[in-house]
Design a protein around this motif. Structure first.
Motif, PDB file in Angstrom:
ATOM      1  N   PHE A  50       0.810  -1.214   0.000  1.00 34.63           N
ATOM      2  CA  PHE A  50       0.000   0.000   0.000  1.00 34.63           C
ATOM      3  C   PHE A  50       0.847   1.268   0.000  1.00 34.63           C
ATOM      4  N   ILE A  51       2.066   1.200   0.534  1.00 30.39           N
ATOM      5  CA  ILE A  51       2.983   2.335   0.388  1.00 30.39           C
ATOM      6  C   ILE A  51       3.294   2.540  -1.089  1.00 30.39           C
ATOM      7  N   GLY A  52       3.551   1.439  -1.801  1.00 33.06           N
ATOM      8  CA  GLY A  52       3.801   1.536  -3.238  1.00 33.06           C
ATOM      9  C   GLY A  52       2.594   2.005  -4.015  1.00 33.06           C
ATOM     10  N   LEU A  53       1.416   1.562  -3.596  1.00 28.81           N
ATOM     11  CA  LEU A  53       0.191   1.938  -4.293  1.00 28.81           C
ATOM     12  C   LEU A  53      -0.139   3.412  -4.075  1.00 28.81           C
ATOM     13  N   GLU A  54       0.028   3.885  -2.837  1.00 31.11           N
ATOM     14  CA  GLU A  54      -0.371   5.246  -2.494  1.00 31.11           C
ATOM     15  C   GLU A  54       0.701   6.283  -2.816  1.00 31.11           C
ATOM     16  N   ILE A  55       1.973   5.889  -2.800  1.00 28.88           N
ATOM     17  CA  ILE A  55       3.056   6.842  -3.084  1.00 28.88           C
ATOM     18  C   ILE A  55       3.676   6.523  -4.444  1.00 28.88           C
ATOM     19  N   SER A  56       4.472   5.444  -4.501  1.00 34.38           N
ATOM     20  CA  SER A  56       5.036   4.991  -5.778  1.00 34.38           C
ATOM     21  C   SER A  56       5.779   3.684  -5.554  1.00 34.38           C
ATOM     22  N   PRO A  57       5.844   2.808  -6.565  1.00 32.92           N
ATOM     23  CA  PRO A  57       6.616   1.575  -6.423  1.00 32.92           C
ATOM     24  C   PRO A  57       8.096   1.813  -6.133  1.00 32.92           C
ATOM     25  N   PRO A  58       8.777   2.784  -6.796  1.00 36.86           N
ATOM     26  CA  PRO A  58      10.189   3.013  -6.444  1.00 36.86           C
ATOM     27  C   PRO A  58      10.389   3.420  -4.982  1.00 36.86           C
ATOM     28  N   PHE A  59       9.470   4.225  -4.418  1.00 31.10           N
ATOM     29  CA  PHE A  59       9.568   4.613  -3.014  1.00 31.10           C
ATOM     30  C   PHE A  59       9.421   3.386  -2.123  1.00 31.10           C
ATOM     31  N   ALA A  60       8.480   2.508  -2.445  1.00 34.30           N
ATOM     32  CA  ALA A  60       8.301   1.283  -1.658  1.00 34.30           C
ATOM     33  C   ALA A  60       9.518   0.379  -1.778  1.00 34.30           C
ATOM     34  N   ALA A  61      10.114   0.302  -2.979  1.00 38.24           N
ATOM     35  CA  ALA A  61      11.308  -0.526  -3.164  1.00 38.24           C
ATOM     36  C   ALA A  61      12.467   0.004  -2.332  1.00 38.24           C
ATOM     37  N   GLU A  62      12.641   1.330  -2.290  1.00 37.73           N
ATOM     38  CA  GLU A  62      13.701   1.921  -1.480  1.00 37.73           C
ATOM     39  C   GLU A  62      13.428   1.715   0.008  1.00 37.73           C
ATOM     40  N   SER A  63      12.166   1.831   0.405  1.00 39.20           N
ATOM     41  CA  SER A  63      11.811   1.586   1.807  1.00 39.20           C
ATOM     42  C   SER A  63      12.089   0.143   2.197  1.00 39.20           C
ATOM     43  N   THR A 226      11.087  -9.477   1.329  1.00 36.07           N
ATOM     44  CA  THR A 226      11.439  -8.062   1.286  1.00 36.07           C
ATOM     45  C   THR A 226      12.590  -7.811   0.326  1.00 36.07           C
ATOM     46  N   LEU A 227      13.573  -8.692   0.312  1.00 34.99           N
ATOM     47  CA  LEU A 227      14.679  -8.561  -0.635  1.00 34.99           C
ATOM     48  C   LEU A 227      14.173  -8.637  -2.072  1.00 34.99           C
ATOM     49  N   CYS A 228      13.237  -9.542  -2.313  1.00 33.09           N
ATOM     50  CA  CYS A 228      12.699  -9.707  -3.672  1.00 33.09           C
ATOM     51  C   CYS A 228      11.929  -8.464  -4.128  1.00 33.09           C
ATOM     52  N   VAL A 229      11.038  -7.930  -3.262  1.00 35.04           N
ATOM     53  CA  VAL A 229      10.251  -6.775  -3.702  1.00 35.04           C
ATOM     54  C   VAL A 229      11.116  -5.528  -3.817  1.00 35.04           C
ATOM     55  N   SER A 230      12.206  -5.453  -3.060  1.00 37.79           N
ATOM     56  CA  SER A 230      13.103  -4.309  -3.211  1.00 37.79           C
ATOM     57  C   SER A 230      13.747  -4.298  -4.594  1.00 37.79           C
ATOM     58  N   LEU A 231      13.843  -5.477  -5.202  1.00 36.88           N
ATOM     59  CA  LEU A 231      14.424  -5.593  -6.538  1.00 36.88           C
ATOM     60  C   LEU A 231      13.379  -5.516  -7.649  1.00 36.88           C
ATOM     61  N   THR A 232      12.137  -5.897  -7.351  1.00 38.60           N
ATOM     62  CA  THR A 232      11.145  -6.068  -8.423  1.00 38.60           C
ATOM     63  C   THR A 232      10.060  -4.987  -8.477  1.00 38.60           C
ATOM     64  N   TYR A 233       9.811  -4.281  -7.366  1.00 38.66           N
ATOM     65  CA  TYR A 233       8.734  -3.295  -7.384  1.00 38.66           C
ATOM     66  C   TYR A 233       8.955  -2.233  -8.464  1.00 38.66           C
ATOM     67  N   ALA A 234      10.179  -1.754  -8.586  1.00 35.53           N
ATOM     68  CA  ALA A 234      10.448  -0.673  -9.540  1.00 35.53           C
ATOM     69  C   ALA A 234      10.517  -1.165 -10.978  1.00 35.53           C
ATOM     70  N   THR A 235      10.712  -2.471 -11.169  1.00 38.42           N
ATOM     71  CA  THR A 235      10.868  -3.004 -12.528  1.00 38.42           C
ATOM     72  C   THR A 235       9.633  -3.779 -13.000  1.00 38.42           C
ATOM     73  N   LEU A 236       9.092  -4.623 -12.135  1.00 37.03           N
ATOM     74  CA  LEU A 236       7.940  -5.444 -12.518  1.00 37.03           C
ATOM     75  C   LEU A 236       6.603  -4.829 -12.128  1.00 37.03           C
ATOM     76  N   GLY A 237       6.632  -3.859 -11.203  1.00 30.77           N
ATOM     77  CA  GLY A 237       5.387  -3.287 -10.706  1.00 30.77           C
ATOM     78  C   GLY A 237       4.925  -3.979  -9.442  1.00 30.77           C
ATOM     79  N   LEU A 238       3.881  -3.424  -8.822  1.00 30.91           N
ATOM     80  CA  LEU A 238       3.428  -3.913  -7.523  1.00 30.91           C
ATOM     81  C   LEU A 238       2.862  -5.331  -7.586  1.00 30.91           C
ATOM     82  N   LEU A 239       2.016  -5.601  -8.560  1.00 35.29           N
ATOM     83  CA  LEU A 239       1.352  -6.904  -8.620  1.00 35.29           C
ATOM     84  C   LEU A 239       2.352  -8.026  -8.825  1.00 35.29           C
TER      85      LEU A 239
END
Length: 271
Positions: A50-63, A226-239
């Motif tokens: 939801f951080i990625g959804l409400e702010i941005s996927p790159p922000f969630a990946a960095e978080s 968490t390691l996986c989404v830090s790598l994939t949120y910005a490239t593959l998207g949230l889903l």
């Protein structure tokens, strides 16, 4: 940005479902299994998604990079709760909560002073897992007594309220905090803390201590996620990033359970 009502309702329903499910497992199956599942990517997955959804996927990946180290603060919370919450009843819950939050805050404050990357954040938490597992090695195992007729409505309301409040607080604060603190908050034990409170109130301090004892062992799946989404949120998207994270976490959890079964068989054969 304004958060749509549908997103808020989704956070509410998912949070309630997760906490109730963990509570049922603890009462109907075992506190050991509940402790392991509390380390599965449940609360953190909700927060980061939801951080990625409400702010941005790159922000969630960095978080998420800071969440990797933030799980150390989560274990510190469990340790503070264990030390301060030794009494049964509400007094024990309040003392344990106070001790746990102080320990979490101090650990988070120290961790946010470092510029973690994926490797260093993971290594810090791996070291903390070994330390806390060693410290808890002599804690006794206590099962929660099985209740007939299901949990009472006040307990259900408390579980739902705690989970909802924590998720909404974390995702709301993420809008005004830097990624380092957003990641620390995402690592907060959203699913474990309400479970501790309910077990402590209804069954006493001992079953809650058992959940804390086994929580570090279950963090492997959460680290993988968490390691996986830090790598994939910005490239593959949230889903797709979320699905990839759950796939990796599930593979780790299956491998961990298989290892435990093998170790148990070896011990049995040696006796």
């Amino acid at each position: 940005m304004d958060v749509p009502l549908s997103w808020q309702l989704a956070k509410l329903l998912v949070s309630i479902g997760i906490v109730l499910g963990l509570s049922v497992i603890a009462e109907r199956v075992s506190t050991r299994v509940a402790g392991l599942l509390a380390g599965y990517p449940l609360g953190t997955a909700i927060a980061l998604f939801f951080i990625g959804l409400e702010i941005s996927p790159p922000f969630a990946a960095e978080s998420a990079v800071f969440s990797l180290a933030g799980f150390t603060a989560t274990m510190a919370l469990g340790g503070g709760y264990l030390i301060c919450g030794r009494r049964d009843g509400l007094a024990g819950v309040l003392a344990g909560t106070a001790g746990g939050l102080v320990a979490w805050w101090l650990a988070s404050l120290a961790l946010t002073r470092f510029a973690f990357d994926r490797v260093s954040g993971t290594l810090v938490t791996l070291a903390a897992i070994f330390v806390f597992t060693w410290l808890y090695r002599h804690l006794p195992e206590t099962r929660a007594k099985v209740r007939t007729g299901g949990p009472p409505w006040p307990a259900l309301a408390l579980r739902a309220g705690l989970a909802t409040a924590i998720v909404f607080l974390i995702t709301g604060l993420a809008h005004v905090l830097p990624p380092a603190w957003a990641g620390m908050l995402a690592a907060f034990p959203i699913s474990m803390y309400p479970l501790l409170v309910i077990l402590h109130l209804t069954h006493g301090a001992a079953p809650a201590a058992t959940v804390i004892k086994h929580y570090p062992a279950g963090l492997g799946a959460l680290l993988c996620y968490t390691l996986c989404v830090s790598l994939t949120y910005a490239t593959l998207g949230l889903l797709w990033g979320t699905l990839a994270g759950f796939a990796v976490a599930t593979l780790w959890l299956l491998a961990w359970m298989r290892l435990q079964t093998w170790q148990g068989a070896r011990r049995a054969a040696g006796t």
